[in-house]
Design an enzyme around this catalytic site. Structure first.
Site, PDB file in Angstrom:
ATOM      1  N   GLY A  98      11.160 -31.483  26.629  1.00 50.70           N
ATOM      2  CA  GLY A  98      11.269 -32.695  25.360  1.00 50.70           C
ATOM      3  C   GLY A  98      12.191 -33.878  26.122  1.00 50.70           C
ATOM      4  N   ASP A 106       0.009 -39.003  31.778  1.00 48.15           N
ATOM      5  CA  ASP A 106       0.777 -37.982  32.272  1.00 48.15           C
ATOM      6  C   ASP A 106      -0.037 -36.943  33.073  1.00 48.15           C
ATOM      7  OD1 ASP A 106       2.555 -39.213  30.616  1.00 48.15           O
ATOM      8  OD2 ASP A 106       2.425 -37.713  29.022  1.00 48.15           O
TER       9      ASP A 106
HETATM   10  C1  GLA Z   1       3.473 -40.564  26.939  1.00 50.20           C
HETATM   11  C2  GLA Z   1       2.149 -40.065  26.610  1.00 50.20           C
HETATM   12  C3  GLA Z   1       1.371 -41.287  27.886  1.00 50.20           C
HETATM   13  C4  GLA Z   1       1.752 -42.348  27.593  1.00 50.20           C
HETATM   14  C5  GLA Z   1       3.271 -42.719  27.600  1.00 50.20           C
HETATM   15  C6  GLA Z   1       3.655 -44.117  27.210  1.00 50.20           C
HETATM   16  O1  GLA Z   1       4.327 -40.112  27.664  1.00 50.20           O
HETATM   17  O2  GLA Z   1       1.891 -38.906  26.908  1.00 50.20           O
HETATM   18  O3  GLA Z   1      -0.022 -40.952  27.625  1.00 50.20           O
HETATM   19  O4  GLA Z   1       1.133 -43.147  26.381  1.00 50.20           O
HETATM   20  O5  GLA Z   1       3.702 -41.925  26.288  1.00 50.20           O
HETATM   21  O6  GLA Z   1       3.426 -44.897  28.272  1.00 50.20           O
END
Ligand code: GLA
Length: 409
Positions: A139, A194
């Site tokens: 988190g 990510d």
């Molecule tokens: C989170 C989301 C990603 C991206 C970021 C902002 O980490 O999981 O896909 O959108 O926010 O850059």
């Protein structure tokens, strides 16, 4: 009587052996027999390029040395049994054929969701027993969920002989399956940043990810060679992207793209005028129009900052990237409105204590910030942040060091 702030310690990353020993022990205690193997995947920090992924833009993440470990054994049937060190007393049991959007809640959705998504892609994936443990803070905006998905992706790839993890094209397919698990099974409308970071980053490099076509370039990122360190400040202000502001930001971008008649805001960023005309079109004098202008302005300017940051890295000027980081934070705070008190405090304190640049990283609304510091100034910045949070009456943040590390394996 004087009061002192306790010295902040940096959260260590487990070695492969330590992580593997933990999940092997949990697996044996829970399921009896040894697993087929142990796999792991990293969390990430994004150096720059925030809220650009779902707009077809550019991002620049690195993989963290902090990883999620999974010990897994394939089964011949459809049953999935999962245990996590964080909830070691409860084993989650489900059947793969019952997995569908809305049927699995909690962390099991990320694990079973990856198996489901691979099946949807036509791969012969069956049930499994698995034990999970992690040193990626949960988190904290450091992609603990993508680390979990990616660890399962490479584990299932190995036990079923899919051979996708052996090259970048295959890893892009695994990443796409992880995104589906997250969007459709876990119900978080996130982009692909990510999962690409966890599966496609390489040690010693930042990953220039072009989210329009999924292509990547490895950009050498030698912090130690430049006498620098990258601090990650987990503010402990928790966030969730399955609810609330993240989805609203994404929806506003999609509305704006529709109004402008383009599939993705990236097309506007690449227009010869850099998007000036589009911003003028969106400025219709209404409060909603004003919000759209600010959101789109962030996306366009952030894509430009990724290009600037990468050009500096390529020219060897790693210590010159601070202003782009600072500008990114200001844009996320003022135009995109996804920062919060804790993130702003971490960033301003780091800068005042000598950081070359600092910004929130990840989706925002809580989570983590990063600060680029000269190696010799690291302790002073860490101490200043701990003191500032204590002074403001906020929960003590947790800090760790980001080193560009290797992908899921
Ligand atoms: C989170 C989301 C990603 C991206 C970021 C902002 O980490 O999981 O896909 O959108 O926010 O850059």
């Amino acid at each position: 009587m004087s009061t002192t702030t306790p010295a902040a310690t940096l959260r260590p990353a487990w070695s492969h052996d330590e992580g593997a020993a933990r999940v092997r022990a949990l697996f044996a205690a829970t399921f009896g027999d040894p697993p087929d193997g142990v796999w792991s995947a990293p969390g990430r920090v994004n150096l720059i390029g925030e809220h650009t992924d779902y707009n077809g833009g550019l991002c620049l993440p690195i993989a963290l040395p902090h990883r999620t470990f999974v010990a897994l054994r394939a089964r011949d049937d459809d049953t999935v049994r999962l245990v996590s060190a964080q909830e070691a007393s409860s084993v989650v049991t489900l059947t793969l054929s019952s997995v569908a959007p809305g049927t699995v809640t909690g962390w099991a959705g990320y694990a079973a969701g990856v198996a489901w998504a691979l099946q949807q892609d036509g791969f012969d994936v069956r049930g499994f027993d698995a034990a999970v443990d992690s040193c990626v803070p949960y988190g904290a905006g450091l992609s603990s969920s993508a680390a979990l998905e990616s660890a399962f992706a490479v584990a299932l790839d190995a036990v079923h002989g899919l051979a996708l993890a052996s090259d970048d094209a295959g890893r892009a397919r695994l990443a796409a399956a992880c995104v589906r698990a997250e969007n459709e099974i876990a119900g978080a409308p996130t982009g692909g940043l990510d999962q690409a970071a966890s599966l496609r980053c390489q040690a010693g490099a930042a990953l220039l990810l072009d989210c329009r076509d999924g292509s990547v370039e490895q950009v050498p990122f030698d912090l130690a060679g430049a006498g620098l360190a990258l601090l990650v400040i987990d503010t402990k202000a928790e966030h969730s992207h399955a609810t609330g502001g993240y989805g609203a930001r994404r929806a506003t971008c999609e509305d704006a793209a529709a109004l402008l008649g383009v599939p993705l805001l990236r097309s506007v960023a690449d227009a010869p005028d850099g998007g000036t005309g589009a911003l003028a079109t969106l400025a219709d004098g209404t409060p909603e129009g004003d919000v759209r202008v600010r959101r789109v302005r962030h996306v366009l300017s952030e894509i430009g900052r990724v290009r600037q940051f990468v050009a500096l890295l390529r020219s060897g000027a790693v210590d010159q990237v601070g202003p782009a980081m600072d500008a990114s934070h200001a844009s996320l705070r003022d135009d995109y409105e996804v920062s919060c008190q804790e993130l702003d405090l971490a960033v301003s304190t780091a800068r005042a204590a000598g950081a070359l640049g600092a910004r929130m990283t990840g989706g925002g609304f809580g989570g983590s910030a990063i600060a680029l510091v000269r190696a010799g100034a690291q302790d002073a910045v860490v101490a200043a942040i701990a003191a500032a949070f204590a002074e403001a009456g906020l929960r003590a943040p947790e800090l760790l060091l980001a080193l560009p590390s290797g992908p899921a394996a």
